[in-house]
Design a protein around this motif. Structure first.
Motif, PDB file in Angstrom:
ATOM      1  N   ASN A   1       0.852  -1.187   0.048  1.00 48.98           N
ATOM      2  CA  ASN A   1      -0.023  -0.160  -0.076  1.00 48.98           C
ATOM      3  C   ASN A   1       0.934   1.375  -0.051  1.00 48.98           C
ATOM      4  O   ASN A   1       0.488   2.204  -0.705  1.00 48.98           O
ATOM      5  CB  ASN A   1      -1.161  -0.046   1.312  1.00 48.98           C
ATOM      6  CG  ASN A   1      -1.940   0.955   1.004  1.00 48.98           C
ATOM      7  OD1 ASN A   1      -2.673   1.580   0.164  1.00 48.98           O
ATOM      8  ND2 ASN A   1      -2.126   1.751   2.081  1.00 48.98           N
ATOM      9  N   GLU A   2       1.827   1.418   0.735  1.00 48.88           N
ATOM     10  CA  GLU A   2       2.908   2.583   0.784  1.00 48.88           C
ATOM     11  C   GLU A   2       3.579   2.535  -0.539  1.00 48.88           C
ATOM     12  O   GLU A   2       3.827   3.875  -0.858  1.00 48.88           O
ATOM     13  CB  GLU A   2       3.733   2.378   2.057  1.00 48.88           C
ATOM     14  CG  GLU A   2       3.207   2.506   3.268  1.00 48.88           C
ATOM     15  CD  GLU A   2       2.549   3.892   3.540  1.00 48.88           C
ATOM     16  OE1 GLU A   2       3.203   4.879   3.072  1.00 48.88           O
ATOM     17  OE2 GLU A   2       1.226   4.039   4.051  1.00 48.88           O
ATOM     18  N   ILE A   3       4.101   1.610  -1.068  1.00 47.63           N
ATOM     19  CA  ILE A   3       4.613   1.697  -2.301  1.00 47.63           C
ATOM     20  C   ILE A   3       3.707   2.146  -3.442  1.00 47.63           C
ATOM     21  O   ILE A   3       3.894   2.860  -4.224  1.00 47.63           O
ATOM     22  CB  ILE A   3       5.231   0.295  -2.797  1.00 47.63           C
ATOM     23  CG1 ILE A   3       6.416   0.022  -1.819  1.00 47.63           C
ATOM     24  CG2 ILE A   3       5.910   0.399  -4.154  1.00 47.63           C
ATOM     25  CD1 ILE A   3       6.983  -1.354  -2.046  1.00 47.63           C
TER      26      ILE A   3
ATOM     27  N   ALA B   1      12.405  11.104 -10.335  1.00 48.64           N
ATOM     28  CA  ALA B   1      11.388  10.295  -9.812  1.00 48.64           C
ATOM     29  C   ALA B   1      12.190   8.916  -9.107  1.00 48.64           C
ATOM     30  O   ALA B   1      11.525   8.520  -7.943  1.00 48.64           O
ATOM     31  CB  ALA B   1      10.556   9.780 -10.814  1.00 48.64           C
ATOM     32  N   VAL B   2      13.288   8.360  -9.509  1.00 52.74           N
ATOM     33  CA  VAL B   2      13.943   7.044  -8.967  1.00 52.74           C
ATOM     34  C   VAL B   2      14.530   7.597  -7.757  1.00 52.74           C
ATOM     35  O   VAL B   2      14.439   6.753  -6.542  1.00 52.74           O
ATOM     36  CB  VAL B   2      14.798   6.600  -9.864  1.00 52.74           C
ATOM     37  CG1 VAL B   2      15.697   5.884  -9.302  1.00 52.74           C
ATOM     38  CG2 VAL B   2      14.312   5.774 -10.987  1.00 52.74           C
ATOM     39  N   SER B   3      15.093   8.755  -7.712  1.00 54.81           N
ATOM     40  CA  SER B   3      15.733   9.474  -6.464  1.00 54.81           C
ATOM     41  C   SER B   3      14.580   9.360  -5.210  1.00 54.81           C
ATOM     42  O   SER B   3      14.744   9.087  -4.168  1.00 54.81           O
ATOM     43  CB  SER B   3      16.430  10.629  -6.590  1.00 54.81           C
ATOM     44  OG  SER B   3      17.037  11.120  -5.344  1.00 54.81           O
ATOM     45  N   TYR B   4      13.492  10.008  -5.823  1.00 52.61           N
ATOM     46  CA  TYR B   4      12.397  10.328  -4.677  1.00 52.61           C
ATOM     47  C   TYR B   4      11.839   8.937  -4.287  1.00 52.61           C
ATOM     48  O   TYR B   4      11.767   8.790  -3.182  1.00 52.61           O
ATOM     49  CB  TYR B   4      11.274  11.024  -5.545  1.00 52.61           C
ATOM     50  CG  TYR B   4      10.261  11.130  -4.556  1.00 52.61           C
ATOM     51  CD1 TYR B   4       9.866  12.576  -3.805  1.00 52.61           C
ATOM     52  CD2 TYR B   4       8.798  10.192  -4.809  1.00 52.61           C
ATOM     53  CE1 TYR B   4       8.666  12.223  -2.775  1.00 52.61           C
ATOM     54  CE2 TYR B   4       7.721  10.445  -3.915  1.00 52.61           C
ATOM     55  CZ  TYR B   4       7.731  11.463  -3.032  1.00 52.61           C
ATOM     56  OH  TYR B   4       6.557  11.680  -2.297  1.00 52.61           O
TER      57      TYR B   4
ATOM     58  N   LEU C   1      10.758   5.291   0.017  1.00 50.17           N
ATOM     59  CA  LEU C   1      10.367   4.155   0.338  1.00 50.17           C
ATOM     60  C   LEU C   1      11.244   3.759   1.646  1.00 50.17           C
ATOM     61  O   LEU C   1      10.669   3.186   2.598  1.00 50.17           O
ATOM     62  CB  LEU C   1      11.206   3.222  -0.724  1.00 50.17           C
ATOM     63  CG  LEU C   1      10.738   1.680  -0.566  1.00 50.17           C
ATOM     64  CD1 LEU C   1      10.271   0.755  -2.018  1.00 50.17           C
ATOM     65  CD2 LEU C   1      12.030   0.967   0.131  1.00 50.17           C
ATOM     66  N   LYS C   2      12.308   4.145   1.686  1.00 42.82           N
ATOM     67  CA  LYS C   2      13.436   3.933   3.054  1.00 42.82           C
ATOM     68  C   LYS C   2      12.646   4.609   4.217  1.00 42.82           C
ATOM     69  O   LYS C   2      12.822   4.223   5.230  1.00 42.82           O
ATOM     70  CB  LYS C   2      14.678   4.527   2.760  1.00 42.82           C
ATOM     71  CG  LYS C   2      15.468   3.391   1.828  1.00 42.82           C
ATOM     72  CD  LYS C   2      16.816   3.694   1.577  1.00 42.82           C
ATOM     73  CE  LYS C   2      17.890   3.575   2.880  1.00 42.82           C
ATOM     74  NZ  LYS C   2      18.299   2.187   2.959  1.00 42.82           N
TER      75      LYS C   2
END
Length: 189
Positions: free
Chosen positions: A101-103, A150-153, A158-159
C-alpha cells in the motif's frame, strides 16, 4: 516477456500476404493504423515483494515504452561490510499489506510530481547474499530529468515510509536488525 506467434492461417495462401495484422499477446500498445506519435499506452505501476532473486534486465524491460526516451534505475545491492564488520548477507522482512500500500502511494506521489510513463518497484525479502540486488526501482519517461528525479524520490521515500526491515548477518556469527535513519515512524535512540 511475450512472444510473437504468427500462424499460417493469418496469411492469404495464394498471395502470402497478411489478411490482417498479426496479434501480439499481452501488448500494451495500440499502434495499427496510427502514427507513432498517437500510440495509446496505459501507464503501469508494477510492485513486487519476493524471495526470488531480482533481475535488472527483467525489471528494466517492464518499463520500456516507445513513448519514452529515458529509463532510470536504482539498484540497491548487499555490500560486504558495515562499520568495520564483514557482512555475509542481509535478511529482509516486511509487513506485506502495508508495504504494498505504501509503495502504491509512492507511485501516486511520483505521478503527481513528474510526467512518467511506467514505474516498477521490486524488493527482495528473505536472505540476500553479498553482491545481489535487494531492490530495483525503474522509471520510464519522455525525458531523463523526470525519470532520474522520480527514481531518487522513490528510494528515499521508500526507505522513510515502507515497513521493510533489514537484518545484517556478520561473518563472526552475529547479526543486527537495522533501523532506517530516514524512517519517520522509527523511534529515536
Amino acid at each position: 516477456m511475450s512472444s510473437l506467434e504468427i500462424s499460417s492461417s493469418s496469411y492469404n495462401q495464394e498471395t502470402k500476404l497478411p489478411l490482417s495484422p498479426p496479434l501480439v499477446e499481452d501488448s500494451a500498445f495500440e499502434t495499427f493504423g496510427k502514427d507513432m506519435n498517437e500510440v495509446e499506452e496505459k501507464s503501469k505501476d508494477i510492485i513486487k515483494l519476493t524471495s526470488e532473486k531480482l533481475s535488472i534486465d527483467e525489471v528494466s524491460r517492464l518499463v520500456i515504452s516507445p513513448l519514452c526516451g529515458a529509463i532510470s534505475l536504482f539498484v540497491g545491492i548487499t555490500r560486504n561490510n558495515f562499520e568495520g564488520k564483514k557482512v555475509i548477507s542481509l535478511e529482509y522482512e516486511a509487513y506485506l499489506p502495508m508495504a504494498e500500500n505504501e509503495i502504491r502511494k509512492i507511485c501516486i506521489d511520483i505521478r503527481q510530481k513528474w510526467p512518467v510513463r511506467h514505474i516498477a518497484v521490486f524488493h527482495r525479502l528473505g536472505l540476500v547474499p553479498v553482491s545481489e540486488a535487494s531492490i530495483i526501482i525503474a522509471v520510464s519517461s519522455a525525458h531523463r530529468a523526470a525519470a532520474l528525479e522520480a527514481v531518487s524520490y522513490a528510494i528515499d521515500t521508500l526507505k522513510a515510509r515502507v515497513p521493510i526491515w533489514k537484518k545484517e548477518m556478520y561473518e563472526e556469527s552475529s547479526s543486527s536488525w537495522k533501523r532506517n535513519k530516514e524512517c519517520f515512524w522509527a523511534t529515536s535512540d
